[in-house]
Scaffold this motif. Sequence first.
Motif, PDB file in Angstrom:
ATOM      1  N   ASP A 162       0.801  -1.232   0.000  1.00  0.00           N
ATOM      2  CA  ASP A 162       0.000   0.000   0.000  1.00  0.00           C
ATOM      3  C   ASP A 162       0.829   1.275   0.000  1.00  0.00           C
ATOM      4  O   ASP A 162       0.283   2.385   0.140  1.00  0.00           O
ATOM      5  CB  ASP A 162      -0.954   0.006   1.198  1.00  0.00           C
ATOM      6  N   GLY A 163       2.139   1.159  -0.146  1.00  0.00           N
ATOM      7  CA  GLY A 163       2.992   2.349  -0.197  1.00  0.00           C
ATOM      8  C   GLY A 163       3.348   2.916   1.150  1.00  0.00           C
ATOM      9  O   GLY A 163       3.885   4.031   1.252  1.00  0.00           O
ATOM     10  N   LYS A 164       3.075   2.139   2.237  1.00  0.00           N
ATOM     11  CA  LYS A 164       3.337   2.622   3.600  1.00  0.00           C
ATOM     12  C   LYS A 164       4.477   1.845   4.236  1.00  0.00           C
ATOM     13  O   LYS A 164       4.758   0.707   3.854  1.00  0.00           O
ATOM     14  CB  LYS A 164       2.080   2.497   4.456  1.00  0.00           C
ATOM     15  N   ASP A 165       5.107   2.466   5.238  1.00  0.00           N
ATOM     16  CA  ASP A 165       6.154   1.775   5.972  1.00  0.00           C
ATOM     17  C   ASP A 165       5.544   0.971   7.115  1.00  0.00           C
ATOM     18  O   ASP A 165       4.307   0.874   7.239  1.00  0.00           O
ATOM     19  CB  ASP A 165       7.209   2.761   6.481  1.00  0.00           C
ATOM     20  N   GLU A 166       6.386   0.425   7.988  1.00  0.00           N
ATOM     21  CA  GLU A 166       5.909  -0.417   9.085  1.00  0.00           C
ATOM     22  C   GLU A 166       5.022   0.346  10.078  1.00  0.00           C
ATOM     23  O   GLU A 166       4.178  -0.239  10.764  1.00  0.00           O
ATOM     24  CB  GLU A 166       7.107  -1.021   9.844  1.00  0.00           C
ATOM     25  N   ASN A 167       5.191   1.669  10.140  1.00  0.00           N
ATOM     26  CA  ASN A 167       4.416   2.489  11.081  1.00  0.00           C
ATOM     27  C   ASN A 167       3.156   3.079  10.464  1.00  0.00           C
ATOM     28  O   ASN A 167       2.461   3.872  11.108  1.00  0.00           O
ATOM     29  CB  ASN A 167       5.301   3.615  11.634  1.00  0.00           C
ATOM     30  N   GLY A 168       2.888   2.727   9.208  1.00  0.00           N
ATOM     31  CA  GLY A 168       1.679   3.227   8.561  1.00  0.00           C
ATOM     32  C   GLY A 168       1.840   4.565   7.879  1.00  0.00           C
ATOM     33  O   GLY A 168       0.844   5.162   7.440  1.00  0.00           O
TER      34      GLY A 168
END
Length: 231
Positions: A162-168
């Motif tokens: 979704d284009g996000k990192d581990e922290n959202g």
Amino acid sequence: MTTSVDSSTSDFIKTLQKAGSSTAGDSTTGASSLGKDSFLQLLVTQMQNQNPLDPQDNSEFVAQLAQFSSLETMQNLSTSVDAIGGMYQSSQALQASSLVGRTVTVDSGSTNVDTSTDLVGSVVLPSTSTVTTVKVSDKDGNLVRTIDLDAQKAGTASFTWDGKDENGNVLAAGNYSFVATGSIDGTSTTLTTYLPATVSSVTMGTAGTAMTLNLANGTSVALSKVQQIGI
């Protein structure tokens, strides 16, 4: 009679020299042998200059006519093949123009990602994997996300980022690499990944080479390596 024959022979030699000169001129454009016009000219000159006291056998002329016919057929065939090659090049050009700006799915480890939308890729598993993951890294090689696919059977498994990192947090658009691994028979195995990419331009193939797609991430791939073509 002797003088007449010598004069005719001289004319025949001049014809040969003229044909040879013509052939040498043709060699600059790629010809390496006598053309059909030169061949026929030599044959007619040979008939005109034969010794009337010892004429050539008819079978020799028939054999030379057969050679002339064979030569003409080969030249016509060459012309037809060249025409077909030109049509194929035109077809390739038309096909290439329709691919620019479209999305293709190719065997690749990285791609240019628009993080405002989901990226859908796939991994190929040669056999069952008990633990399957896809690690996403940015252009600097920093790991930004690990996608857990759990256990997977042999075949193709899709994944979505979704284009996000581990922290959202939504990351910036850019080039990202994807490394898929699977635990197969207790051994960590790197898997082949298929990723979407946008075609920015196309390099036309020359004789014996395939058309190459130049992708937005800076890499190139042969058209034959494309798994899927999207809109």
